[in-house]
Design a protein around this motif. Sequence first.
Motif, PDB file in Angstrom:
ATOM      1  N   ASN A  41      23.343 -24.274  40.076  1.00 10.99           N
ATOM      2  CA  ASN A  41      23.743 -22.925  39.649  1.00 10.99           C
ATOM      3  C   ASN A  41      23.253 -21.840  40.601  1.00 10.99           C
ATOM      4  OD1 ASN A  41      25.016 -23.978  37.394  1.00 10.99           O
ATOM      5  ND2 ASN A  41      23.253 -23.687  36.051  1.00 10.99           N
ATOM      6  N   THR A  42      22.000 -21.943  41.021  1.00 11.07           N
ATOM      7  CA  THR A  42      21.450 -20.874  41.861  1.00 11.07           C
ATOM      8  C   THR A  42      22.024 -20.916  43.279  1.00 11.07           C
ATOM      9  OG1 THR A  42      19.495 -22.252  42.336  1.00 11.07           O
ATOM     10  CG2 THR A  42      19.308 -20.625  40.573  1.00 11.07           C
TER      11      THR A  42
ATOM     12  N   SER B 189      25.356 -19.416  43.081  1.00 13.15           N
ATOM     13  CA  SER B 189      25.316 -17.961  42.875  1.00 13.15           C
ATOM     14  C   SER B 189      25.034 -17.198  44.163  1.00 13.15           C
ATOM     15  CB  SER B 189      24.266 -17.601  41.819  1.00 13.15           C
ATOM     16  OG  SER B 189      22.956 -17.829  42.290  1.00 13.15           O
TER      17      SER B 189
ATOM     18  N   THR C  46      25.090  -9.848  47.003  1.00  9.22           N
ATOM     19  CA  THR C  46      24.718 -11.051  46.266  1.00  9.22           C
ATOM     20  C   THR C  46      23.714 -10.728  45.165  1.00  9.22           C
ATOM     21  OG1 THR C  46      25.107 -12.503  48.169  1.00  9.22           O
ATOM     22  CG2 THR C  46      23.622 -13.322  46.454  1.00  9.22           C
TER      23      THR C  46
ATOM     24  N   VAL D 273      24.181 -11.129  41.095  1.00  6.92           N
ATOM     25  CA  VAL D 273      23.276 -11.987  40.324  1.00  6.92           C
ATOM     26  C   VAL D 273      22.567 -11.181  39.247  1.00  6.92           C
ATOM     27  CG1 VAL D 273      21.144 -13.322  40.449  1.00  6.92           C
ATOM     28  CG2 VAL D 273      22.937 -13.696  42.141  1.00  6.92           C
TER      29      VAL D 273
ATOM     30  N   ASN E 207      24.892 -10.602  36.344  1.00  7.33           N
ATOM     31  CA  ASN E 207      25.179 -11.827  35.594  1.00  7.33           C
ATOM     32  C   ASN E 207      23.969 -12.305  34.795  1.00  7.33           C
ATOM     33  OD1 ASN E 207      27.827 -11.993  36.528  1.00  7.33           O
ATOM     34  ND2 ASN E 207      27.255 -13.187  38.332  1.00  7.33           N
ATOM     35  N   ARG E 208      22.774 -12.134  35.365  1.00  3.50           N
ATOM     36  CA  ARG E 208      21.548 -12.620  34.724  1.00  3.50           C
ATOM     37  C   ARG E 208      20.848 -11.544  33.890  1.00  3.50           C
ATOM     38  NH1 ARG E 208      18.699 -16.829  37.347  1.00  3.50           N
ATOM     39  NH2 ARG E 208      20.165 -18.357  38.174  1.00  3.50           N
TER      40      ARG E 208
END
Length: 279
Positions: free
Chosen positions: A123-124, A127, A182, A186, A189-190
Amino acid sequence: MRSGLVEFRNVSFRYGENEHWVLNDCSFTIYENEAVAIIGHNGSGKSTIAKLMNGLLFPQKGEIIVNGKQINAETVWNVRQDVGMVFQNPDNQFVGTTVQDDVAFGMENRGIPRDDMLKRIDNTLTSVDMQRYRLTEPHKLSGGQKQRVAIAGVLAVYPNVLIMDEATAMLDPKGRKEIMRTVTDVRQNRHLSLITITHDLREVVEAERVIVMNEGKVWDESTPRGIFAKKTELRSIGLDIPFVAVLSDELRKAGVPITHEALNQDELLEELWISRLTM
């Protein structure tokens, strides 16, 4: 209303008993899911703040609260699960022989089960757009790619706060732009809080709030527009002004009716278009 996630309460710090106070009675709050830029001239205490937030240093006076926990020798390891930091030189953070090993390192230290680790690595790396370099040795990557891997390693432990301590300083303009895009994606999203410590004014104007440090104290805090409206005051403490803001002032002096403080080229073009229509 957002809750406070990181609080500095009358914090003072110096590196030796006979040294000057790098931070002197410093207080501020970072809120949940907030993007904050911390700026100031060299020696104003910016990087010290980052190290104090992550428990790499402890204050001599005052308190630092992270997610409800006061940072001290007993809580520091728990606090570091909430606060992730990306430094200026990503080479200083690499410990693995491959990209995936490096991303796994922080999770291994926290005893995260292997199946969860593999999912988080996938996942990371996805991302930060580094999945295809999973088995690459870190030293073979470009500067921007290394920084992406460093960010992935921090994100893999699911922090609530991401600190970027001059993390784009060694990159070219294209690399800086890509990394900040980026990080922004992120963060959204987080739902992370992002603290950017930087000299890059383009990064500052993207923040929701700016904290200006001077001589170890919070000199001012406001929106980027509110901060950069104080051009004379900022120059007096050794800080630069965005070129667009300087150009706006010169256009006003030349008689162009610009009414709002432009922070980027698009805003200035909009102001010029409006002024043309009203002339």
